[in-house]
Scaffold this motif. Structure first.
Motif: not given
Length: 108
Positions: A54-64, A88-96, A82-85, A75-79
């Motif tokens: 779990l992290g913000l785009f800026s901390d996991v190498g994604l560009t908003p 773009a901001n803390p509120r978005s992470l909670l939504m993800a 295992n994977g990444l949630i 961004h949700v990519d889990v299989e």
């Protein structure tokens, strides 16, 4: 044991990110109480380690798509648990996190 990695730098640390990690742990435990889930804080994203990251785009190498701090993007990519949630901001992470839990069948 399943692990939730909460990626936060000193700049992006937020109570909302910590809450998102705890909410994910709480809901996953309700889905399967026999599965121990541990939250670990990490300063660096490493998808080669198994678990949910779990992290913000800026901390996991994604560009908003938008650079406005209040625009939400997830961004949700889990299989296989295992994977990444990410958000773009803390509120978005909670939504993800809630989006992922909804995909697992959780309802509120």
């Amino acid at each position: 044991m399943s692990i939730i990695y909460s990626v936060q730098s000193a700049v992006t640390a937020s109570p909302t990110i910590a809450f998102a990690s705890c909410e994910l742990q709480r809901c996953l435990n309700r889905l399967d109480s026999d599965l121990p889930i541990q939250i670990m804080e990490s300063s660096q994203y490493n998808l080669t380690e198994p678990g949910l990251w779990l992290g913000l785009f800026s901390d996991v190498g994604l560009t908003p798509r938008s650079n406005h701090p209040f625009d939400d993007e997830i961004h949700v990519d889990v299989e296989g648990g295992n994977g990444l949630i990410a958000g773009a901001n803390p509120r978005s992470l909670l939504m993800a996190v809630y989006r992922y839990l909804g995909e697992l069948g959780c309802r509120w």
